[in-house]
Design an enzyme around this catalytic site. Structure first.
Site, PDB file in Angstrom:
ATOM      1  N   ASN A  42      19.127  81.583 -50.497  1.00  0.00           N
ATOM      2  CA  ASN A  42      20.497  82.435 -49.998  1.00  0.00           C
ATOM      3  C   ASN A  42      21.393  81.171 -49.071  1.00  0.00           C
ATOM      4  OD1 ASN A  42      22.191  83.858 -48.377  1.00  0.00           O
ATOM      5  ND2 ASN A  42      20.648  85.031 -47.299  1.00  0.00           N
ATOM      6  N   LYS A  61      23.921  81.884 -47.325  1.00  0.00           N
ATOM      7  CA  LYS A  61      24.578  82.325 -46.138  1.00  0.00           C
ATOM      8  C   LYS A  61      25.975  81.736 -46.104  1.00  0.00           C
ATOM      9  CE  LYS A  61      19.805  83.301 -44.293  1.00  0.00           C
ATOM     10  NZ  LYS A  61      19.263  83.192 -43.148  1.00  0.00           N
ATOM     11  N   HIS A  78      20.155  92.716 -46.374  1.00  0.00           N
ATOM     12  CA  HIS A  78      19.773  91.551 -45.544  1.00  0.00           C
ATOM     13  C   HIS A  78      19.764  91.767 -44.218  1.00  0.00           C
ATOM     14  CE1 HIS A  78      19.326  87.348 -43.788  1.00  0.00           C
ATOM     15  NE2 HIS A  78      18.588  86.694 -44.954  1.00  0.00           N
ATOM     16  N   GLU A 100      20.696  89.968 -41.693  1.00  0.00           N
ATOM     17  CA  GLU A 100      21.656  89.659 -41.023  1.00  0.00           C
ATOM     18  C   GLU A 100      22.843  90.797 -41.213  1.00  0.00           C
ATOM     19  OE1 GLU A 100      22.079  85.572 -42.605  1.00  0.00           O
ATOM     20  OE2 GLU A 100      20.070  85.449 -41.362  1.00  0.00           O
ATOM     21  N   GLU A 111      11.306  90.005 -45.408  1.00  0.00           N
ATOM     22  CA  GLU A 111      11.848  88.959 -44.404  1.00  0.00           C
ATOM     23  C   GLU A 111      11.818  89.590 -43.127  1.00  0.00           C
ATOM     24  OE1 GLU A 111      14.821  86.154 -46.759  1.00  0.00           O
ATOM     25  OE2 GLU A 111      16.024  87.698 -45.456  1.00  0.00           O
ATOM     26  N   GLY A 164      15.216  81.752 -39.788  1.00  0.00           N
ATOM     27  CA  GLY A 164      15.891  80.566 -39.160  1.00  0.00           C
ATOM     28  C   GLY A 164      15.213  80.167 -37.646  1.00  0.00           C
ATOM     29  N   SER A 188      11.909  80.862 -42.938  1.00  0.00           N
ATOM     30  CA  SER A 188      11.419  79.685 -42.761  1.00  0.00           C
ATOM     31  C   SER A 188      10.683  79.005 -43.654  1.00  0.00           C
ATOM     32  CB  SER A 188      10.829  79.571 -41.094  1.00  0.00           C
ATOM     33  OG  SER A 188      11.504  79.793 -40.318  1.00  0.00           O
TER      34      SER A 188
HETATM   35  P1  13P Z   1      15.530  80.706 -43.439  1.00  0.00           P
HETATM   36  O1  13P Z   1      14.851  80.299 -44.652  1.00  0.00           O
HETATM   37  O2  13P Z   1      16.482  79.874 -42.993  1.00  0.00           O
HETATM   38  O3  13P Z   1      14.546  81.198 -42.452  1.00  0.00           O
HETATM   39  O4  13P Z   1      16.336  82.155 -43.884  1.00  0.00           O
HETATM   40  C1  13P Z   1      15.520  83.010 -44.530  1.00  0.00           C
HETATM   41  C2  13P Z   1      16.537  83.996 -45.305  1.00  0.00           C
HETATM   42  O5  13P Z   1      17.040  84.798 -44.323  1.00  0.00           O
HETATM   43  C3  13P Z   1      16.552  84.017 -46.576  1.00  0.00           C
HETATM   44  O6  13P Z   1      17.500  85.300 -46.873  1.00  0.00           O
END
Ligand code: 13P
Length: 251
Positions: free
Chosen positions: A9, A11, A95, A97, A167, A173, A213
């Site tokens: 992803n 982002k 997601h 976010e 997740e 992150g 992560s």
């Molecule tokens: P990270 O791997 O940066 O922690 O992000 C995970 C994520 O949100 C994938 O959709």
């Protein structure tokens, strides 16, 4: 039995040139391998360029989000039909976010799942609890709501185009990863829920990715957990030297 599915992803990162360069590096690194499924989800504006770069590659291309409306006066939105028209293979939906930064509701997530499936897209449906929710011991309740509401009205036939991504928000992150035990508990719980909502056959087939992560150094131990069937990778999917070893975790 379930083929590992590693997805990146991207982002809201990269520019056009670096998105194409990353896609080309992944195309070369992944080659024709068929022991794992690989997907990338670039920002909307780079989908077309990445689709072209990956034209001859088995790597799937997905969107990070999709509109909950079919078409019309919805300024700034991108419909499922537009994604399908472009040749996009899948979309991430729900997601954390989207849920936590943009206030997306379970109703919207469910509508988006239907919109995507209606036009033939595959779906990665994200579920996961915040740190506060984990500390309050409501992880199961939260992921149950995300999953059952997200899949409301989805037919058994369409479930072969659905992947679930667990997740935990506190691991995204942050450098904090769920331990294999923590991931395993939730993945097993989610598979049990799918079995209750559908049947054991569907539960046995559905892939449940872990996200939060994931790095080359922890992917193998996570993938060794029986109910972990893949990874949804954020930060580490932006660099071929990190994402390719994740894809090749079995090598
Ligand atoms: P990270 O791997 O940066 O922690 O992000 C995970 C994520 O949100 C994938 O959709």
């Amino acid at each position: 039995m379930r083929k590992p599915y590693l997805a990146g992803n991207w982002k809201m990162n990269l520019d056009r040139r670096s998105a194409i360069e990353l896609a080309i590096a992944l195309r070369e690194g992944v080659g024709e391998r068929t022991d794992v499924d690989v997907g990338v989800a670039p920002p909307f504006v780079y989908l077309d360029a990445v689709l072209q770069a990956l034209d001859s590659s088995p790597i799937w291309v997905g969107a990070q989000n999709v509109a909950d409306q079919d078409s019309g006066a919805f300024t700034g939105e991108i419909s499922a039909a537009m994604l399908a028209d472009l040749g996009v293979d899948f979309t991430i939906i729900g997601h954390s976010e989207r849920r936590h930064v943009y206030g997306e509701t379970d109703d919207q997530v469910n509508t988006k799942v239907h919109r995507a499936l209606e036009v033939g897209l595959e779906v990665i449906l994200c579920v996961g609890e915040t740190l506060e929710e984990r500390e309050a011991k409501s992880t199961e309740k939260v992921v149950r709501t995300h999953l059952t509401r997200g899949l409301e009205g989805v037919s058994a036939d369409d479930m072969d185009r659905v992947t679930i991504a667990y997740e935990p928000v506190w691991a995204i992150g942050t450098g904090l990863t769920a331990t294999p035990e923590q991931a395993g508990e939730v993945h097993e719980y989610l598979r049990g829920l799918v079995s209750g909502l559908y049947d054991e056959g569907i539960a046995g087939k559905i892939r449940i990715q872990y996200g939060g992560s994931v790095k080359p150094g922890n992917v193998a131990e996570l993938m060794a957990v029986p109910d972990v069937d893949g990874a949804l990778v954020g930060g580490a999917s932006l660099q071929p030297e990190l994402f390719l070893p994740i894809v090749g975790f079995q090598d």
